[in-house]
Design a protein around this motif. Structure first.
Motif, short mmCIF file in Angstrom:
data_model
loop_
_atom_site.label_atom_id
_atom_site.label_comp_id
_atom_site.label_asym_id
_atom_site.label_seq_id
_atom_site.Cartn_x
_atom_site.Cartn_y
_atom_site.Cartn_z
N GLN A 206 0.83 -1.20 0.00
CA GLN A 206 0.00 0.00 0.00
C GLN A 206 0.87 1.26 0.00
O GLN A 206 0.60 2.22 -0.75
CB GLN A 206 -0.91 -0.01 1.23
CG GLN A 206 -2.02 -1.06 1.17
CD GLN A 206 -2.87 -1.09 2.43
OE1 GLN A 206 -2.61 -0.34 3.36
NE2 GLN A 206 -3.89 -1.96 2.45
N LYS A 207 1.90 1.25 0.83
CA LYS A 207 2.78 2.42 0.86
C LYS A 207 3.48 2.60 -0.48
O LYS A 207 3.64 3.72 -0.97
CB LYS A 207 3.82 2.25 1.98
CG LYS A 207 3.22 2.36 3.37
CD LYS A 207 4.31 2.25 4.43
CE LYS A 207 3.72 2.39 5.82
NZ LYS A 207 4.75 2.27 6.89
N VAL A 208 3.87 1.49 -1.08
CA VAL A 208 4.51 1.58 -2.39
C VAL A 208 3.55 2.16 -3.42
O VAL A 208 3.95 2.99 -4.27
CB VAL A 208 5.01 0.18 -2.83
CG1 VAL A 208 5.43 0.18 -4.28
CG2 VAL A 208 6.17 -0.27 -1.95
N GLU A 209 2.26 1.74 -3.37
CA GLU A 209 1.27 2.29 -4.30
C GLU A 209 1.07 3.78 -4.08
O GLU A 209 0.97 4.57 -5.03
CB GLU A 209 -0.04 1.53 -4.12
CG GLU A 209 -1.12 1.91 -5.14
CD GLU A 209 -0.77 1.50 -6.54
OE1 GLU A 209 -1.33 2.08 -7.49
OE2 GLU A 209 0.10 0.60 -6.71
N GLU A 210 1.01 4.18 -2.79
CA GLU A 210 0.86 5.60 -2.49
C GLU A 210 2.06 6.39 -3.01
O GLU A 210 1.89 7.46 -3.62
CB GLU A 210 0.73 5.79 -0.97
CG GLU A 210 -0.58 5.24 -0.40
CD GLU A 210 -0.65 5.37 1.11
OE1 GLU A 210 0.36 5.87 1.68
OE2 GLU A 210 -1.66 4.98 1.71
N PHE A 211 3.25 5.89 -2.78
CA PHE A 211 4.44 6.59 -3.27
C PHE A 211 4.45 6.63 -4.79
O PHE A 211 4.90 7.63 -5.38
CB PHE A 211 5.70 5.90 -2.75
CG PHE A 211 6.03 6.22 -1.31
CD1 PHE A 211 6.31 7.53 -0.93
CD2 PHE A 211 6.05 5.24 -0.36
CE1 PHE A 211 6.60 7.84 0.38
CE2 PHE A 211 6.34 5.54 0.96
CZ PHE A 211 6.63 6.84 1.34
N ARG A 212 3.95 5.57 -5.43
CA ARG A 212 3.91 5.57 -6.89
C ARG A 212 2.96 6.65 -7.41
O ARG A 212 3.26 7.39 -8.35
CB ARG A 212 3.47 4.20 -7.40
CG ARG A 212 3.55 4.03 -8.91
CD ARG A 212 3.06 2.66 -9.33
NE ARG A 212 1.65 2.50 -9.03
CZ ARG A 212 0.64 2.97 -9.78
NH1 ARG A 212 0.91 3.65 -10.89
NH2 ARG A 212 -0.61 2.76 -9.44
N ILE A 213 1.77 6.76 -6.75
CA ILE A 213 0.80 7.78 -7.15
C ILE A 213 1.38 9.18 -6.95
O ILE A 213 1.28 10.06 -7.82
CB ILE A 213 -0.51 7.60 -6.38
CG1 ILE A 213 -1.17 6.26 -6.79
CG2 ILE A 213 -1.46 8.76 -6.65
CD1 ILE A 213 -2.37 5.90 -5.93
N ARG A 214 2.01 9.38 -5.78
CA ARG A 214 2.61 10.68 -5.51
C ARG A 214 3.72 10.98 -6.50
O ARG A 214 3.87 12.13 -6.96
CB ARG A 214 3.16 10.70 -4.08
CG ARG A 214 2.08 10.71 -3.00
CD ARG A 214 2.69 10.73 -1.62
NE ARG A 214 3.56 11.89 -1.43
CZ ARG A 214 4.29 12.10 -0.33
NH1 ARG A 214 4.26 11.21 0.65
NH2 ARG A 214 5.04 13.18 -0.24
N TYR A 215 4.48 9.96 -6.86
CA TYR A 215 5.55 10.16 -7.83
C TYR A 215 4.99 10.56 -9.19
O TYR A 215 5.51 11.49 -9.83
CB TYR A 215 6.36 8.87 -7.95
CG TYR A 215 7.46 8.93 -8.98
CD1 TYR A 215 8.64 9.63 -8.74
CD2 TYR A 215 7.31 8.27 -10.20
CE1 TYR A 215 9.64 9.68 -9.69
CE2 TYR A 215 8.32 8.31 -11.15
CZ TYR A 215 9.47 9.02 -10.90
OH TYR A 215 10.46 9.08 -11.83
#
Length: 243
Positions: free
Chosen positions: A162-171
């Motif tokens: 989930q954190k990786v997905e959030e960071f991907r969206i933010r990126y």
């Protein structure tokens, strides 16, 4: 004089056989029983027998005192030395093999002792049921712990995903913003370049107008000077009506 098993000398010749130089050997012709010389030999018996006459003069052969000159071939000497070294190496190997054999014999004796001891013990059947049950219980406990750790690791993995997905969206958002800002920067740069050109043109026009104003000012001042000079030369007649 030749002697066996003793040192040559009259003080230490008991229990030995003495042969005069050039004389017959004991047991041959010219000698009697107990080593007594036969006829023609007048020496005293040195082996414990009765005396037969006076002691004969002892003669020494000088050639026997000269040391022998043995010429040894160096190759033979080298070969002998090499054989000695090989014998030393073989002796060392043999000693090490003997040590190993002794160690193996001691180990064999120890194993035989243990074997006899084990054979002397009770050879009844062992009950392995409780051992199997205990081992199975330990395995089940380890399996339970492994399943518990697996559940914790799966939960941690979901959180990390989930954190990786959030960071991907933010990126991706940051990339989009960066693209927009780059486009805006390009537009602002174009506007800035256009304004700089306009400013340069206006400054050029301003300089031209300032030059024109300065020129007009000089012309005006010159005209004022000319008019003032003309006014000085003109006389004015004023007529007044009495009424």
């Amino acid at each position: 004089m030749a002697c066996r098993s003793c040192v040559v000398g009259f003080s230490s010749l008991s229990s030995c056989e003495v042969t005069p130089a050039g004389g017959p050997r004991p047991g041959t012709s010219g000698w009697g029983i107990c080593g007594t010389p036969g006829p023609g030999f007048s020496s005293r018996s040195l082996t414990g027998c009765e005396a037969a006459g006076t002691i004969a003069k002892v003669t020494v052969n000088p050639s026997l005192l000269v040391p022998l000159d043995l010429k040894v071939d160096p190759a033979i000497q080298q070969q002998k030395n090499q054989e000695k070294e090989e014998m030393k190496v073989l002796n060392d190997k043999f000693a090490s093999l003997i040590g190993k054999v002794q160690a193996l014999e001691q180990r064999n004796q120890l194993l035989e002792t243990r074997w006899h001891f084990l054979q002397g013990q009770d050879s009844g059947t062992f009950d392995l049921g409780h051992l199997y049950e205990g081992y199975q219980a330990r395995l089940q406990e380890e399996l339970r712990k492994v399943n518990q750790e697996r559940g914790q690791l799966e939960a941690s993995l979901l959180q990390v995903l989930q954190k990786v997905e959030e960071f991907r969206i933010r990126y991706e958002e940051e990339i989009s913003k960066r693209t927009d800002m780059e486009f805006t920067f390009v537009q602002l740069k174009k506007d800035l370049d256009a304004e700089c050109l306009r400013r340069t043109e206006l400054e050029t026009k301003l300089k031209g107008l300032q030059s024109f104003v300065e020129l007009m000012k000089n012309i005006y001042e010159q005209e004022l000077k000319d008019l003032a000079a003309q006014v000085k030369d003109v006389s004015v007649t004023v007529g007044m009506d009495s009424r």
